[in-house]
Design an enzyme around this catalytic site. Structure first.
Site, PDB file in Angstrom:
ATOM      1  N   LYS A 280       0.841  -1.198   0.000  1.00 17.16           N
ATOM      2  CA  LYS A 280       0.000   0.000   0.000  1.00 17.16           C
ATOM      3  C   LYS A 280       0.880   1.253   0.000  1.00 17.16           C
ATOM      4  O   LYS A 280       2.001   1.211   0.510  1.00 17.16           O
ATOM      5  CB  LYS A 280      -0.873   0.023   1.266  1.00 17.16           C
ATOM      6  CG  LYS A 280      -2.037  -0.929   1.247  1.00 17.16           C
ATOM      7  CD  LYS A 280      -2.891  -0.764   2.498  1.00 17.16           C
ATOM      8  CE  LYS A 280      -4.053  -1.740   2.494  1.00 17.16           C
ATOM      9  NZ  LYS A 280      -5.024  -1.501   1.423  1.00 17.16           N
ATOM     10  N   ARG A 354     -10.587 -11.316   1.697  1.00 23.59           N
ATOM     11  CA  ARG A 354     -11.407 -12.398   1.122  1.00 23.59           C
ATOM     12  C   ARG A 354     -10.684 -13.734   1.211  1.00 23.59           C
ATOM     13  O   ARG A 354     -11.307 -14.782   1.292  1.00 23.59           O
ATOM     14  CB  ARG A 354     -11.802 -12.035  -0.312  1.00 23.59           C
ATOM     15  CG  ARG A 354     -10.648 -11.839  -1.243  1.00 23.59           C
ATOM     16  CD  ARG A 354     -11.013 -11.050  -2.496  1.00 23.59           C
ATOM     17  NE  ARG A 354     -11.028  -9.610  -2.263  1.00 23.59           N
ATOM     18  CZ  ARG A 354     -11.300  -8.706  -3.195  1.00 23.59           C
ATOM     19  NH1 ARG A 354     -11.609  -9.085  -4.427  1.00 23.59           N
ATOM     20  NH2 ARG A 354     -11.288  -7.422  -2.904  1.00 23.59           N
TER      21      ARG A 354
HETATM   22  N1  BES Z   1      -8.361  -3.556   4.155  1.00 21.16           N
HETATM   23  C1  BES Z   1      -8.423  -3.186   2.797  1.00 21.16           C
HETATM   24  C2  BES Z   1      -9.688  -2.390   2.452  1.00 21.16           C
HETATM   25  C3  BES Z   1      -9.719  -0.975   2.926  1.00 21.16           C
HETATM   26  C4  BES Z   1      -9.007   0.007   2.278  1.00 21.16           C
HETATM   27  C5  BES Z   1     -10.530  -0.643   3.983  1.00 21.16           C
HETATM   28  C6  BES Z   1      -9.096   1.319   2.702  1.00 21.16           C
HETATM   29  C7  BES Z   1     -10.625   0.668   4.397  1.00 21.16           C
HETATM   30  C8  BES Z   1      -9.915   1.648   3.771  1.00 21.16           C
HETATM   31  C9  BES Z   1      -8.416  -4.418   1.906  1.00 21.16           C
HETATM   32  O1  BES Z   1      -7.657  -5.480   2.378  1.00 21.16           O
HETATM   33  C10 BES Z   1      -7.834  -4.014   0.609  1.00 21.16           C
HETATM   34  O2  BES Z   1      -6.689  -3.649   0.598  1.00 21.16           O
HETATM   35  N2  BES Z   1      -8.621  -4.061  -0.448  1.00 21.16           N
HETATM   36  C11 BES Z   1      -8.171  -3.649  -1.735  1.00 21.16           C
HETATM   37  C12 BES Z   1      -8.729  -4.588  -2.765  1.00 21.16           C
HETATM   38  C13 BES Z   1      -8.172  -4.375  -4.139  1.00 21.16           C
HETATM   39  C14 BES Z   1      -6.728  -4.792  -4.168  1.00 21.16           C
HETATM   40  C15 BES Z   1      -8.983  -5.175  -5.108  1.00 21.16           C
HETATM   41  C16 BES Z   1      -8.667  -2.225  -1.964  1.00 21.16           C
HETATM   42  O3  BES Z   1      -9.793  -1.906  -1.585  1.00 21.16           O
HETATM   43  O4  BES Z   1      -7.907  -1.423  -2.485  1.00 21.16           O
HETATM   44 MN    MN Z   2      -5.619  -5.312   1.804  1.00 16.28          MN
END
Ligand code: BES
Ligand code: MN
Ligand code: ZN
Length: 497
Positions: A280, A354
């Site tokens: 991230k 997931r």
């Molecule tokens: N924990 C995150 C989702 C999230 C992001 C929650 C920002 C709250 C604020 C999750 O694990 C994630 O990183 N999801 C990705 C999925 C993507 C790679 C398809 C996302 O939402 O960017």
């Molecule tokens: Mn994630």
């Protein structure tokens, strides 16, 4: 804070403060009118002078009002009477608490819950006030070496009810509101804890502790070797990049009949989400300590249900691990085998929620649950779609979805239904495995739910995406305690049926 119920006239209360409402254009509520009469028009004179218009959130604190036994009288502006709704009511309760906190009273008798809130009965108004007060008073300062909190003398809020006949209902409302409030506080505490303290092992320890403290509750912790034995290849692949061992936390509350099928709550417990190798960006990455708020809401709901000793059966399943980048971490393109036997191509290691939930959902089958609800901070896309106000709700069983929507409306902890149509499943096609863990950029919250749907075909299942609702960002950063109110209300209604 102590809450009690009483019925009586406002002018006769021997208390630190009597709290009554005033509507816009200087209209006194019934309780305020009573005080006015007893004080020979003292209040109406002040109001005529222009000291309080009655706008929402306004307050006026008075001392030594003639003819009245309490030390103080607090007038709370409630806005236009015709428009007085749930939000206006909560605003009035918050305004009351802010003022009571400063004024030095140790107890107060509240008449705001006598006001008419469109479509809401007395029990709702008392329960909601209790929850609002828990939220208003919540602090997370255990890591400040010198507490900043000001001196607070208020120890007791007494809600007035019209007559003795409403006392029992009022007391039940206080019990429910307090149980939900304590459940939310627990969820908030766990959420706010930093990732170096709130590890998977820490969560497991807290679950064991909860079972020691609460009635009818048992906790079992499954460690890595047991997870390997179960074939949870997807869950384990996420945890492999971390120094912290994974835990599968299984909580069972047995308050119902032996043969009654349980409700299962499955909570995402990523104690920190760096994204893994699909790292991230740095901005606001600290907020990924909140990636276990689904798990925290399961803990909080168990706290509320066990405290109320509800006659239901409940199972809680929390897959807990970290998502970290290291030499053993998942790499984009890796293929893993889930407990269900389905193979997954991991195209983005940041879509890890997931990957741990699918195995936990498969595991839930062994409890033969009546319903399964998973709760997860699953997608940034859900934040884009719904912001901070509504949880994203998906499900494969209409009545379950409707019950959850309705429980959300009642508690103000609202969810909004999103589609789970087959058309979206196309986006999860993999060239090399049964399913890919991400789709393209479009409809990210939906495709995440579609992924989970592949693992819940045998279940009556719903999914709450709480990515936008589980915590507040910005200056008042902090966990919200949601969706403990929605989930507890959903379970309370199963008792009523
Ligand atoms: N924990 C995150 C989702 C999230 C992001 C929650 C920002 C709250 C604020 C999750 O694990 C994630 O990183 N999801 C990705 C999925 C993507 C790679 C398809 C996302 O939402 O960017
Ligand atoms: Mn994630
Ligand atoms: Zn995550």
């Amino acid at each position: 804070m102590e809450f009690t119920i009483k019925s009586g006239n406002p002018e006769k209360q021997r208390t630190g403060c009597v709290v009554v409402g005033v509507f816009e254009q200087r209209r006194l509520s019934a309780a305020a009118t009573q005080l006015d009469k007893a004080s020979d028009g003292f209040l109406s004179a002040l109001i005529r002078r222009g000291d309080l218009e009655g706008q929402a959130g306004q307050t006026l604190l008075l001392s030594n009002v003639p003819g009245i036994l309490s030390d103080r009288v607090l007038l709370v502006g409630c806005g236009r009477e015709r428009d007085f709704n749930e939000r206006g009511y909560q605003r009035a309760v918050n305004a009351m608490m802010a003022k009571l906190g400063e004024c030095g009273a140790t107890d107060a008798v509240c008449y705001l819950n006598d006001l008419n809130v469109k479509g809401r009965d007395l029990a709702w108004r008392i329960r909601d006030a209790v929850q609002t007060i828990f939220t208003q008073r919540y602090r997370f300062d255990q890591f400040k070496s010198k507490p900043e909190a000001p001196r607070r003398s208020l120890r007791k809020v007494i809600f007035n009810v019209p007559s003795r006949r409403e006392r029992a209902a009022g007391e039940q409302a206080v019990r429910e509101g307090s149980a939900i409030g304590r459940g939310m506080d627990l969820a908030r505490d766990l959420g706010n804890l930093p990732g170096n303290i709130c590890t998977p092992t820490y969560l497991a320890d807290r679950a064991v502790e909860l079972a020691e403290k609460l009635p009818n509750l048992t906790t079992e912790i499954l460690d890595q070797p047991q997870l390997e034995e179960l074939g949870m290849g997807s869950f384990l692949s996420v945890s492999r990049g971390s120094r912290q061992p994974p835990k599968l936390i299984v909580m069972q509350y047995r308050g119902g009949a032996e043969d009654e099928r349980p409700v299962a709550l499955v909570g995402k417990g990523i104690t920190f989400d760096t994204g893994g190798i699909s790292l991230k960006p740095a901005a606001a990455m600290d907020e990924m300590k909140y990636d276990m708020c689904g798990a925290a809401s399961v803990f909080g709901t168990f706290q509320a249900v066990a405290e109320l000793e509800l006659p239901i059966n409940l199972v809680g399943i929390v897959p807990a691990c970290e998502n970290m980048p290291d030499g053993a971490a998942n790499k984009p393109g890796d293929i893993v085998t889930s407990m269900s036997g389905q193979t997954i191509e991991i195209l983005n290691t940041d879509a890890e929620g997931r990957l741990i939930l699918c195995d936990a959902l498969t595991y839930s089958e062994r409890f033969d649950p009546a319903n399964v609800i998973d709760i997860a901070t699953l997608t940034g896309a859900c934040v884009v779609a719904l912001g901070a106000h509504a949880h994203g709700l998906f499900g494969n069983h209409g009545p379950l979805v409707n019950e959850l929507l309705s429980a959300g409306r009642t508690t103000g902890d609202r969810a909004w239904e999103m589609p789970l149509w087959d058309e979206y499943q196309e986006q999860l096609k993999s060239n090399f495995a049964d399913i890919a863990n991400v789709g393209d950029r479009s409809a990210g919250a939906v495709t995440a739910a579609c992924f989970l749907a592949r693992f819940t075909k045998k279940l009556r299942w719903a999914h709450l995406d709480i990515a936008g609702t589980a915590w507040n960002s910005g200056k008042n950063k902090g966990a919200s305690g949601r969706p403990v109110p929605l989930l507890t209300e959903f379970l309370l209604r199963r008792v009523a049926d």
